[in-house]
Design an enzyme around this catalytic site. Sequence first.
Site, short mmCIF file in Angstrom:
data_model
loop_
_atom_site.label_atom_id
_atom_site.label_comp_id
_atom_site.label_asym_id
_atom_site.label_seq_id
_atom_site.Cartn_x
_atom_site.Cartn_y
_atom_site.Cartn_z
N ASN A 18 0.84 -1.22 0.00
CA ASN A 18 0.00 0.00 0.00
C ASN A 18 0.87 1.26 0.00
OD1 ASN A 18 -3.03 -0.40 0.13
ND2 ASN A 18 -2.32 -1.95 1.58
N ARG A 95 0.35 -1.52 14.82
CA ARG A 95 0.36 -1.08 16.23
C ARG A 95 -0.88 -0.24 16.46
NH1 ARG A 95 4.96 -0.84 19.50
NH2 ARG A 95 3.93 0.83 20.62
N ILE A 96 -1.43 -0.37 17.66
CA ILE A 96 -2.56 0.49 18.03
C ILE A 96 -2.00 1.79 18.56
CG2 ILE A 96 -4.50 0.71 19.62
CD1 ILE A 96 -4.83 -2.35 19.38
N HIS A 113 -7.92 -0.55 5.96
CA HIS A 113 -8.23 -1.78 6.67
C HIS A 113 -8.89 -2.76 5.69
CE1 HIS A 113 -9.20 -4.36 10.04
NE2 HIS A 113 -10.41 -4.51 9.52
C1 GAR Z 1 -3.05 -4.67 4.04
O1 GAR Z 1 -3.97 -5.65 3.62
C2 GAR Z 1 -3.71 -3.72 5.01
O2 GAR Z 1 -5.05 -3.44 4.70
C3 GAR Z 1 -3.61 -4.50 6.30
O3 GAR Z 1 -2.33 -5.06 6.27
C4 GAR Z 1 -1.95 -5.28 4.91
C5 GAR Z 1 -0.63 -4.61 4.69
O4 GAR Z 1 -0.12 -4.93 3.43
N1 GAR Z 1 -3.79 -3.66 7.42
C6 GAR Z 1 -4.40 -4.07 8.54
O5 GAR Z 1 -4.83 -5.19 8.70
C7 GAR Z 1 -4.50 -3.01 9.61
N2 GAR Z 1 -5.47 -3.39 10.59
P1 GAR Z 1 1.00 -4.04 2.77
O6 GAR Z 1 2.13 -3.98 3.79
O7 GAR Z 1 1.41 -4.79 1.55
O8 GAR Z 1 0.42 -2.69 2.48
#
Ligand code: GAR
Length: 217
Positions: A18, A95-96, A113
Amino acid sequence: MGDPMKRVAILISGRGSNMVSLLEGMRAGEIDGKAVLVVSNRADALGLDKARSFGVPVKVIARGEAKGRESHDRAVVAALEDAGAEIVCLAGYMRILTPFFVERYHQRLINIHPSLLPSFPGLHAQEQACAYGARISGCTVHFVDAEVDHGPIIAQAAVPVLPDDDADALAARILEQEHRIYPRALADLCADRIRLEGRRVIIAGRPVSFPGSLCVC
Ligand code: GAR
């Protein structure tokens, strides 16, 4: 005249796909933002090298360097302020955040999310959707407030949950949509097109696209 580009920081913990979609959007001029810093809480995050390849400064602020959640957040906020970050994007940052951080970046802190919030907040959202038997899931870009995965919703995209899906198959389908909606939401924020009416996010100055309904039956 001031720089019209907003100074953007991105927080990651892992792969950083992302983050890459946001950096590509900024590099392509589709987002009026300049990436000033990428922070990871893990030294082994794969996204760090990807950030470097875009020429963005990176900083690792790992657990243990600061004692307690708020002092960790204070260290991150200090780094963000040193970099002059105006907008902060969480991109798989696991992290929260404490109220200290959230208040400091009120309405300037966004997250992606992998579910259609308010369904399936928290960890392993794609696994939760599969286990629950949802027919449709997706992803959400939202402002971060003091509750986990709760702040006002800026953008969502839906995908089907197919009968043979496991969490990985669903995650891959959702991820494609994450890469579509996150840069667009950041573009709206950087261009000051976003305003809040209570929890409702109003996006002015561009037509909101509605490609059609998604029905899985
Ligand atoms: C993504 O799917 C994002 O939406 C999720 O972690 C992944 C990170 O992927 N985030 C969460 O679950 C936050 N609660 P990336 O490192 O390839 O962007």
